[in-house]
Design a protein around this motif. Structure first.
Motif, PDB file in Angstrom:
ATOM      1  N   GLU A  91      34.967  53.703   2.344  1.00  0.00           N
ATOM      2  CA  GLU A  91      34.123  54.893   2.447  1.00  0.00           C
ATOM      3  C   GLU A  91      33.089  54.722   3.549  1.00  0.00           C
ATOM      4  OE1 GLU A  91      32.676  54.683  -1.513  1.00  0.00           O
ATOM      5  OE2 GLU A  91      34.186  56.072  -2.276  1.00  0.00           O
ATOM      6  N   LEU A  92      32.789  55.804   4.242  1.00  0.00           N
ATOM      7  CA  LEU A  92      31.788  55.832   5.301  1.00  0.00           C
ATOM      8  C   LEU A  92      31.933  54.641   6.237  1.00  0.00           C
ATOM      9  CD1 LEU A  92      28.302  57.108   4.074  1.00  0.00           C
ATOM     10  CD2 LEU A  92      29.627  57.844   6.037  1.00  0.00           C
ATOM     11  N   PRO A 110      13.469  55.132   9.448  1.00  0.00           N
ATOM     12  CA  PRO A 110      13.099  53.720   9.286  1.00  0.00           C
ATOM     13  C   PRO A 110      13.588  53.102   7.986  1.00  0.00           C
ATOM     14  CG  PRO A 110      11.261  54.929  10.201  1.00  0.00           C
ATOM     15  CD  PRO A 110      12.296  55.963   9.811  1.00  0.00           C
ATOM     16  N   GLN A 111      13.727  53.907   6.937  1.00  0.00           N
ATOM     17  CA  GLN A 111      14.265  53.378   5.682  1.00  0.00           C
ATOM     18  C   GLN A 111      15.746  53.703   5.504  1.00  0.00           C
ATOM     19  OE1 GLN A 111      12.011  53.569   2.050  1.00  0.00           O
ATOM     20  NE2 GLN A 111      10.089  53.993   3.123  1.00  0.00           N
ATOM     21  N   LEU A 112      16.203  54.828   6.071  1.00  0.00           N
ATOM     22  CA  LEU A 112      17.592  55.225   5.887  1.00  0.00           C
ATOM     23  C   LEU A 112      18.543  54.303   6.638  1.00  0.00           C
ATOM     24  CD1 LEU A 112      19.718  57.219   4.836  1.00  0.00           C
ATOM     25  CD2 LEU A 112      19.336  58.581   6.906  1.00  0.00           C
ATOM     26  N   LEU A 113      18.226  53.949   7.874  1.00  0.00           N
ATOM     27  CA  LEU A 113      19.172  53.167   8.679  1.00  0.00           C
ATOM     28  C   LEU A 113      19.458  51.787   8.081  1.00  0.00           C
ATOM     29  CD1 LEU A 113      18.127  54.145  12.318  1.00  0.00           C
ATOM     30  CD2 LEU A 113      20.011  55.033  10.925  1.00  0.00           C
ATOM     31  N   SER A 118      23.157  48.255   4.953  1.00  0.00           N
ATOM     32  CA  SER A 118      23.397  47.366   3.816  1.00  0.00           C
ATOM     33  C   SER A 118      24.505  47.901   2.912  1.00  0.00           C
ATOM     34  CB  SER A 118      22.102  47.192   3.025  1.00  0.00           C
ATOM     35  OG  SER A 118      22.323  46.472   1.834  1.00  0.00           O
ATOM     36  N   ARG A 119      24.495  49.202   2.680  1.00  0.00           N
ATOM     37  CA  ARG A 119      25.438  49.787   1.724  1.00  0.00           C
ATOM     38  C   ARG A 119      26.810  50.043   2.331  1.00  0.00           C
ATOM     39  NH1 ARG A 119      24.127  55.121  -2.002  1.00  0.00           N
ATOM     40  NH2 ARG A 119      26.177  55.326  -2.978  1.00  0.00           N
ATOM     41  N   ILE A 292      20.786  59.518   1.333  1.00  0.00           N
ATOM     42  CA  ILE A 292      19.555  60.129   1.836  1.00  0.00           C
ATOM     43  C   ILE A 292      18.612  60.464   0.682  1.00  0.00           C
ATOM     44  CG2 ILE A 292      18.596  62.146   3.009  1.00  0.00           C
ATOM     45  CD1 ILE A 292      21.200  62.180   4.694  1.00  0.00           C
ATOM     46  N   ARG A 293      19.167  60.989  -0.406  1.00  0.00           N
ATOM     47  CA  ARG A 293      18.324  61.322  -1.568  1.00  0.00           C
ATOM     48  C   ARG A 293      17.667  60.064  -2.150  1.00  0.00           C
ATOM     49  NH1 ARG A 293      22.977  64.454  -3.072  1.00  0.00           N
ATOM     50  NH2 ARG A 293      22.699  66.636  -2.462  1.00  0.00           N
TER      51      ARG A 293
END
Length: 331
Positions: A91-92, A110-113, A118-119, A292-293
């Motif tokens: 996935e992704l 800054p937190q999403l990337l 990691s995920r 994102i959520r």
């Protein structure tokens, strides 16, 4: 017989986007001579000049501008087919080109990337920060795989999913604390000094809609291209501005700026993830929306903590908790 290869079209796309042979070669992972040779062969097959070279610059010819939308459609159809074939795999993963508006990008990315890295370690995300009209057009044309902006989107070519509600606060000079009653009403005359983002930013229209019957007049000739610049202007006493909750952290630690909540119902914008309806990567978009959520929930939860909070007459340098929502942003 004219023979144009998929690789040549990929090279054309990279060069059309970068307008630089060296950078285009890096994008597609080949040497510059190899890319130049394939572009020259493509021009030979089509019998037209696609790029004007000279003076250290590259420009698309009229023929290239005419061919570009068709080439992009072909590339996107092939990529959608490849994505559809991979849907049962990881996935992704692979390249994902994401557009995002400037009033969200500096506060979410800054937190999403690092969260995405990691995920989804196989994901190679590319970011395009621009105003809504630009990333909408590039998403529809296939230059972007998706976009994050304030919705809803009235476009038959797009589908979207709401990510979170982003409430607004009013930023005022700290020296004016006590002069503006809190919570502030949209009809308050303080909005005559409302400073806006430049034309093209969707938050400009949001601000004009929120300030009700009061027309901003004193700053009619001034504007900014970022919320950071607006906060600097507020701190120097030049006026007031709107600040979305996701950006509230930008005001932390600023002794020259205070924030006031709006009276209920507090104005807000809905931030959405949108993509082409024809895209075969719907599951990837759903996973991205979930990520994102999660990140937004952490950002808002942190911003609602009472750190460095100074309260006087209902005014604060950090936003107080807002009503709980169902968008993943509950504290």
């Amino acid at each position: 017989m004219i023979r144009i290869t998929f690789r040549q079209m990929q090279y054309f796309e990279a060069l059309a986007e970068t307008l630089h042979f060296g950078r285009a070669a890096e994008v597609v992972g080949v040497t510059q001579p190899a890319l130049s040779a394939q572009i020259a062969e493509m021009e030979s097959q089509l019998g037209v000049r696609l790029f004007e070279r000279g003076g250290g610059s590259v420009h698309l010819t009229e023929d290239a501008l005419a061919y570009r939308p068709r080439i992009e459609r072909i590339l996107n159809e092939v990529r959608d087919l490849q994505a559809d074939a991979r849907r049962e795999r990881k996935e992704l993963e692979g390249r994902f080109r994401l557009g995002i508006i400037p009033t969200v990008a500096p506060y979410l990315l800054p937190q999403l990337l690092p969260h995405l890295k990691s995920r989804f370690p196989e994901l190679r995300i590319e970011i395009r920060e621009a105003v809504t009209a630009t990333i909408r057009e590039e998403t529809i044309n296939g230059r972007l795989d998706g976009m994050i902006a304030a919705g809803p989107f009235d476009d038959a070519a797009l589908t979207s999913e709401a990510l979170f509600e982003d409430h607004f606060l009013l930023a005022i000079p700290a020296s004016e604390v006590g002069r503006v009653p809190a919570p502030v009403e949209p009809e308050n005359l303080v909005f005559e000094r409302l400073m806006l983002l430049e034309e093209g930013h969707c938050m400009r229209e949001d601000a004009l809609a929120i300030c009700g019957r009061v027309k901003p007049v004193s700053m009619a000739s001034f504007g900014a291209t970022s919320l950071t610049t607006l906060l600097h202007m507020v701190g120097h006493g030049l006026g007031v501005t709107l600040l979305p909750e996701i950006a509230a952290g930008a005001a932390f630690g600023r002794p020259d700026v205070a924030m006031i909540p709006f009276s209920e119902p507090a104005p807000a914008r809905t931030i959405c993830l949108a993509w082409r309806k024809s895209s075969a990567r719907r599951h990837d978009h759903v996973l991205l929306a979930e990520a994102i959520r999660e990140v937004h929930g952490a950002i808002v939860s942190d911003s609602r903590q009472p750190k460095q909070t100074r309260s006087r007459g209902g005014v604060r340098t950090a936003p107080a908790p807002l009503p709980k929502t169902n968008d993943g942003g509950e504290p």
